[in-house]
Each structure stands twice: as structure tokens, then as C-alpha cells.
Scaffold this active site. Structure first.
Site, PDB file in Angstrom:
ATOM      1  N   GLY A  14      41.869  60.122 -39.374  1.00  0.00           N
ATOM      2  CA  GLY A  14      42.470  58.808 -39.127  1.00  0.00           C
ATOM      3  C   GLY A  14      41.468  57.822 -38.556  1.00  0.00           C
ATOM      4  O   GLY A  14      40.350  58.169 -38.171  1.00  0.00           O
ATOM      5  N   ARG A  15      41.882  56.563 -38.475  1.00  0.00           N
ATOM      6  CA  ARG A  15      40.979  55.534 -37.957  1.00  0.00           C
ATOM      7  C   ARG A  15      40.567  55.808 -36.525  1.00  0.00           C
ATOM      8  O   ARG A  15      39.385  55.722 -36.177  1.00  0.00           O
ATOM      9  CB  ARG A  15      41.638  54.149 -38.075  1.00  0.00           C
ATOM     10  N   ASN A 127      48.556  52.797 -23.975  1.00  0.00           N
ATOM     11  CA  ASN A 127      47.338  52.052 -24.280  1.00  0.00           C
ATOM     12  C   ASN A 127      46.261  52.491 -23.301  1.00  0.00           C
ATOM     13  O   ASN A 127      46.506  52.566 -22.100  1.00  0.00           O
ATOM     14  CB  ASN A 127      47.590  50.546 -24.165  1.00  0.00           C
ATOM     15  N   HIS A 158      50.555  43.908 -34.584  1.00  0.00           N
ATOM     16  CA  HIS A 158      49.675  44.998 -35.001  1.00  0.00           C
ATOM     17  C   HIS A 158      49.502  44.976 -36.512  1.00  0.00           C
ATOM     18  O   HIS A 158      50.199  44.258 -37.223  1.00  0.00           O
ATOM     19  CB  HIS A 158      50.240  46.359 -34.570  1.00  0.00           C
ATOM     20  N   LYS A 162      51.016  50.208 -38.899  1.00  0.00           N
ATOM     21  CA  LYS A 162      51.630  50.775 -37.700  1.00  0.00           C
ATOM     22  C   LYS A 162      53.086  51.135 -37.983  1.00  0.00           C
ATOM     23  O   LYS A 162      53.831  50.328 -38.545  1.00  0.00           O
ATOM     24  CB  LYS A 162      51.533  49.802 -36.525  1.00  0.00           C
TER      25      LYS A 162
END
Length: 269
Positions: A14-15, A127, A158, A162
Site C-alpha cells: 500500500g501507499r 493520526n 481526503h 479513502k
């Protein structure tokens, strides 16, 4: 144990996974101990450096998380709720620090994570950035200073990929606002207004979500009253801020007592 803590990255393809891998490989304080992907993924068995389009780094991607966790001191996890719950139990079994950046966790997931935290260190936050955690603290303080004549609205944006809304960060901000006011977020939260909603109910905390393009993350906390507004804002332009925070948490967690922690603990806020 090696001098540098070994880190396992879940969701390696994933990123966030790839961002974390690059940062660990470039770190002089951490080493890459393993990379995990779901069974059947095209990267399984491949050197992760080559899978990412670069040179080999000597770490192969595996679909056996327990084997990977057993060789590490920390697991950094930005995946999905069901996977994160499973990883929490396995990380606790391996006595590895589990850093959780996964969002969209429900009460049933949190209960299982809390059970795992009785045996190992878990650092969980919606976060991981310093700026957002400062914004959370500011939101709490401003909410505590203002009465219910001030409406609170949280607006977040976002990227189009997402999958959860409101974002984990927006919920952190909402929880901070509710705590500042001395109320329950569950009882005051209003999301996704549509149609003839009637006048805004006094004391509620509103949420709005925007999805589009490649927006990394934008969050506004709006305090609105008659004739004036206060807007607290955080703009993220590079997701490496979240990865850096997560790796800071992985280092901080070494030697801590078992239990659940958040980025306020890591940052000393």
C-alpha cells in the site's frame, strides 16, 4: 536483541506501507525486519525492494505475520480493522510494540485491541502527525473555553480512495471537542446532513467529509457564533508525516509497560 529495533511493516504494497518501508531503509535507528501482505498477493515471496521497483534489500514479503513478528521489536500497521485486530493478538504473542494507524475501527475491534494491550505495548492514533495532535489539544482547549452559543463543525477532505468517513482524524478532533465541553461525542455527533434537516440542534458537533483526487488530508475545526468564527486548520501535503510519526512511536514504545498509548504520550503532550 539487535541495537536497532527491527520493524515489520504490514500492508507492504500500500501507499503507506511503501512509504514506511522507504523510511525504515533510510533510517540509522531502525532496521527492516519483515514485510507482510495478505495471502495470494503478487508480492508474496519477492524481495520487497524489487517488488517496489528498486534494488533488492534482503527482505522477502510474507503472508505469515507471526513468523515475521517473532523476529521484530515493533509492528507498524496501517491496514484494515479486521486485519489490525488479528495483528494485535499476534504482536502481543510476540511481545512486539504494535503501532496502529488503521482507521474505521468499531467498538468490537477496540475491545479486542484492548485485550491485546494487556500483554504488549500498543500505540494507536487516528493520526500520527505532530501538527494534528497539536490541533487536537487546541480543539479541546478552545471547546472548553466556549459555551454552546458556539456551534462546532468539523470538515475533512481526503483522496478518492479513502474508504471510511468521517476520517479517524476528524473523529479524534470531535472527541477532543466533546471532552472540552464535557459531553459524549456519541450523543452529540451529527454526520452527513441531507434533505430537510431542520434547524441545527444546539450543542451538536457536526461532521462533513469531502473525497476527491489525491488529497492527503485536510481538517478544519470551525467554532461559529453570531458575528464571528474561529477556524483551526491542519493541511497535510505529504503522507510521510504520518509515517515518520508512526516510526517515532515504534521507537518510543521500546521498554514501555504493556498498555494502550497514543501520540499524545509519544509526543509528551
Amino acid at each position: 536483541m539487535n541495537e536497532d529495533p527491527g520493524i515489520v511493516i504490514t500492508g507492504a504494497s500500500g501507499r503507506m506501507g511503501q512509504t514506511l518501508i522507504r523510511l525504515v531503509l533510510g533510517s540509522d535507528k531502525l532496521r527492516l525486519a519483515g514485510c507482510v501482505e495478505r495471502a495470494g498477493h503478487a508480492w508474496i515471496g519477492r524481495d520487497v525492494g524489487e517488488a517496489m521497483g528498486g534494488a533488492a534489500v534482503g527482505v522477502k514479503v510474507t503472508d505469515d505475520p507471526l513468523e515475521a513478528f517473532a523476529k521484530a521489536q515493533a509492528v507498524v500497521d496501517f491496514t484494515a480493522p479486521a486485519a489490525t485486530v488479528a495483528f494485535a493478538a499476534l504482536a502481543a504473542q510476540a511481545r512486539a510494540v504494535h503501532v496502529i494507524g488503521t482507521t474505521g475501527l468499531e467498538a468490537e475491534h477496540l475491545d479486542k485491541i484492548a485485550a491485546a494491550a494487556r500483554h504488549a505495548v500498543i500505540v494507536r492514533a487516528g493520526n500520527m502527525s505532530l501538527g494534528v495532535n497539536l490541533l487536537v489539544r487546541l480543539t479541546q482547549k478552545v471547546a472548553a473555553a466556549l459555551d454552546e452559543d458556539w456551534d462546532i463543525e468539523i470538515v475533512e477532505a481526503h483522496h478518492r480512495m479513502k474508504v471510511d468517513a468521517p476520517s479517524g482524524t476528524a473523529l479524534m478532533l470531535g472527541a477532543a471537542a466533546a471532552e472540552g465541553r464535557g459531553v459524549s461525542l456519541d450523543n452529540s455527533k451529527v454526520s452527513g446532513r441531507d434533505g430537510i434537516t431542520g434547524a441545527r440542534e444546539r450543542g451538536t458537533i457536526g461532521f462533513s467529509a469531502i473525497r476527491g483526487g489525491d488529497v492527503v488530508g485536510e481538517h478544519d475545526v470551525i467554532f461559529a457564533s453570531e458575528g464571528e468564527r474561529i477556524v483551526l486548520r491542519h493541511l497535510a501535503t505529504d503522507r510521510t508525516i504520518f509515517a515518520r510519526g508512526a516510526l517515532k512511536a515504534a521507537l518510543w514504545g521500546q521498554g514501555q509497560k504493556p498498555g494502550q498509548y497514543d501520540m499524545m504520550d509519544v509526543l509528551g503532550l
